[in-house]
Design a protein around this motif. Structure first.
Motif, PDB file in Angstrom:
ATOM      1  N   GLU A   1       0.185   2.019   0.400  1.00 35.82           N
ATOM      2  CA  GLU A   1      -0.233   1.514   1.706  1.00 35.82           C
ATOM      3  C   GLU A   1       0.138   2.499   2.823  1.00 35.82           C
ATOM      4  O   GLU A   1       1.292   2.883   2.936  1.00 35.82           O
ATOM      5  N   THR A   2      -0.819   2.918   3.586  1.00 31.45           N
ATOM      6  CA  THR A   2      -0.571   3.797   4.740  1.00 31.45           C
ATOM      7  C   THR A   2      -1.536   3.365   5.826  1.00 31.45           C
ATOM      8  O   THR A   2      -2.732   3.222   5.558  1.00 31.45           O
ATOM      9  N   LYS A   3      -1.022   3.188   7.008  1.00 29.31           N
ATOM     10  CA  LYS A   3      -1.920   2.722   8.068  1.00 29.31           C
ATOM     11  C   LYS A   3      -2.269   3.857   9.021  1.00 29.31           C
ATOM     12  O   LYS A   3      -1.399   4.669   9.356  1.00 29.31           O
TER      13      LYS A   3
ATOM     14  N   GLU B   1      -8.442   0.867   6.619  1.00 31.61           N
ATOM     15  CA  GLU B   1      -7.218   1.388   6.023  1.00 31.61           C
ATOM     16  C   GLU B   1      -7.506   2.045   4.671  1.00 31.61           C
ATOM     17  O   GLU B   1      -6.939   3.097   4.341  1.00 31.61           O
TER      18      GLU B   1
ATOM     19  N   ARG C   1      -6.621   5.800   3.841  1.00 33.44           N
ATOM     20  CA  ARG C   1      -5.705   6.154   2.749  1.00 33.44           C
ATOM     21  C   ARG C   1      -6.307   7.216   1.839  1.00 33.44           C
ATOM     22  O   ARG C   1      -5.653   8.171   1.453  1.00 33.44           O
TER      23      ARG C   1
ATOM     24  N   ASN D   1      -6.372  -6.113   0.164  1.00 32.63           N
ATOM     25  CA  ASN D   1      -5.002  -5.956  -0.344  1.00 32.63           C
ATOM     26  C   ASN D   1      -4.887  -6.444  -1.772  1.00 32.63           C
ATOM     27  O   ASN D   1      -4.210  -5.844  -2.597  1.00 32.63           O
TER      28      ASN D   1
ATOM     29  N   SER E   1      -6.428  -4.017  -4.032  1.00 32.41           N
ATOM     30  CA  SER E   1      -5.508  -2.888  -4.186  1.00 32.41           C
ATOM     31  C   SER E   1      -4.436  -3.205  -5.224  1.00 32.41           C
ATOM     32  O   SER E   1      -4.137  -2.387  -6.089  1.00 32.41           O
TER      33      SER E   1
END
Lengths: 282, 203
Positions: free
Chosen positions: A60-62, B50, B54, B138, B141
């Motif tokens: 996770e990277t924003k 996002e 990423r 999410n 993911s």
């Protein structure tokens, strides 16, 4: 799915196809399989989708907080470029003003606004394309126009220099003028020949001279001691005008000249029709 | 495979309440986007921004360049997307586009043409999955992360080199000093296994 008549390694082959690690021959084979067994395409697409989703496993990277608004702002700016031209500044109809006692009207209103917005946006894109095309076209036209103007200017400059040259000859003292007139009833050409001994030149100016066929040309002749002497050959411009400087030779003292229509290539004596005659007026 | 299915079932129920715009399907969102609706672009960014970032960051390894590419991707999608909502998921399209553009940036000069062909070929045209609409990004993911854990490290390694670095099989062969056949077998087996683990998600 169990496709029949496929080689036992078909799964490896289509995986390799998705991963782009096949030899050209193998890739051609897979394409052939895909044509023969359309259901195989689902397998390929499923593998492609798996590969595309693979990066979702990344940690996770924003991105920066401001990126969202930056993107929306950039999109808005693009949208606004021609927006005002599409949606006239007249007051938009607020949805809330539609009667709430008639919900169907509101729904129709929303649908209509949506449709108008879609059409507007479509129009906006068309306008953008049109504007680009028009700019290209207009640049092209401007360039063509510029090139024409330059050519015209250069023609005018050439003509001006001929006039200046002629003028300087005409200003000389001791000049003699021979007035020229058409001798055929259907042509109204006229003009003059100014002989300027001091400049050793003569200036021929004529107007209303008709065009000649390709193989013909006008010639000016002078009578010298009862003999016909050739002076010059010429053609009128598109407006039927002639302005020509002619070097003076033995015919400088002549008092009578005439113009004939002759074959283009030289003859020592006139054979064609005489169209104009001139004699000393001053 | 059992892990994947188990996780999916658990999260499908939860996700109904926490989606960004529960009433807007991807097709509706895309339609609004095409009509010039900026809020649709905002919603799409909220859902997938996002993920795009990423991937861009993983390939480009530079924060500002990754943000720049993220902006490019969303603006390009907004301007003129060749995306067809009936033929595949938006996230698949966005990530495929992100990967191809990121790798193009990486190898802009030397291998541009080659990559372009590769990327064009790898844009999926079809990937039906109602499940994708129901679970949040999410959760997807997490699913994929878990599925990856099932794949041997050496298969993951070659898959990542091919995917994130845009390396050809022979370049991987050189870097890892292993035979070409082994590289091919590992990447293919890795992808096939991943596909089986994620079957419910992508089929």
């Amino acid at each position: 799915m169990q496709p029949s008549e496929l080689p036992p390694n078909w799964e490896a082959l289509i995986t390799g196809y998705v991963l782009s690690d096949l030899t050209p021959e193998e890739a051609a084979l897979v394409k052939q399989y895909l044509e023969t067994y359309p259901e195989l395409a689902c397998e390929v697409e499923s593998l492609q989708a798996t590969l595309a989703l693979f990066p979702l496993s990344l940690p996770e990277t924003k991105p920066s907080e401001g990126l969202r608004s930056q993107i929306l702002q950039a999109a808005k700016t693009e949208l606004n470029v021609n927006h005002n031209e599409i949606f006239s500044p007249s007051t938009p109809v607020p949805l809330s003003s539609l009667s709430s006692s008639k919900p169907w009207l509101k729904i129709a209103g929303i649908a209509a606004v949506g449709l108008i917005a879609s059409l507007g946006f479509f129009n906006y894109r068309l306008n953008q394309k049109l504007a680009t095309a028009e700019t290209d076209l207009s640049n092209y036209r401007l360039q063509a126009q510029l090139s024409n103007t330059q050519q015209e200017l250069s023609r005018h400059q050439e003509e001006l220099s001929r006039y200046q040259e002629a003028l300087s000859v005409l200003k000389q003292p001791n000049n003699r003028l021979l007035a020229l007139k058409s001798i055929t009833s259907n042509i109204s050409s006229s003009g003059s020949l100014v002989i300027a001994p001091n400049s050793e030149a003569a200036i021929l100016t004529l107007k209303n001279l008709p065009d000649l066929p390709e193989d013909k040309i006008y010639r000016l002749w002078a009578f010298v001691d009862g003999k016909k002497v050739k002076c010059a050959k010429f053609n009128p411009d598109s407006q039927g005008k002639v302005l020509q400087k002619i070097p003076l030779q033995k015919w400088g003292d002549t008092t009578e000249v005439f113009v004939t229509v002759e074959p283009k290539e030289g003859l020592e004596l006139p054979v064609g029709e005489t169209v104009m005659k001139g004699s000393r007026a001053i | 495979m059992t892990i994947a299915k188990h996780t999916l079932k658990l999260n499908t129920v939860q996700s109904e309440s926490d989606m960004n715009s529960p009433n807007q399907t991807e097709a509706e969102l895309f339609q609004a986007l095409q009509a010039g609706d900026l809020s649709a672009l905002g919603t799409i960014y909220d859902r997938y921004g996002e993920a795009v970032y990423r991937l861009a960051l993983r390939i480009l390894k530079d924060k500002s360049e990754a943000e720049d590419l993220t902006q490019e991707i969303f603006l390009a999608f907004w301007r003129n997307a060749k995306y067809d909502p009936n033929r595949g998921k938006m996230i698949v399209y966005l990530l495929t586009m992100t990967r191809s553009r990121a790798i193009n940036r990486l190898h802009q000069k030397s291998t541009q043409q080659k990559l372009l062909q590769r990327c064009q070929r790898s844009i999926p045209t079809h990937a039906e999955s109602n499940l994708m609409e129901k679970v949040s990004l999410n959760e997807v993911s997490q699913l994929i992360t878990k599925a990856l854990e099932e794949i041997p490290d050496n298969q993951q390694q070659v898959l990542k080199m091919a995917y994130y670095e845009g390396l050809s099989q022979s370049e991987i062969t050189e870097q890892l000093n292993i035979p070409l056949g082994t590289v091919k077998t590992r990447t293919r087996q890795g992808l096939l296994k991943l596909r089986k683990l994620l079957k419910d998600l992508v089929d």
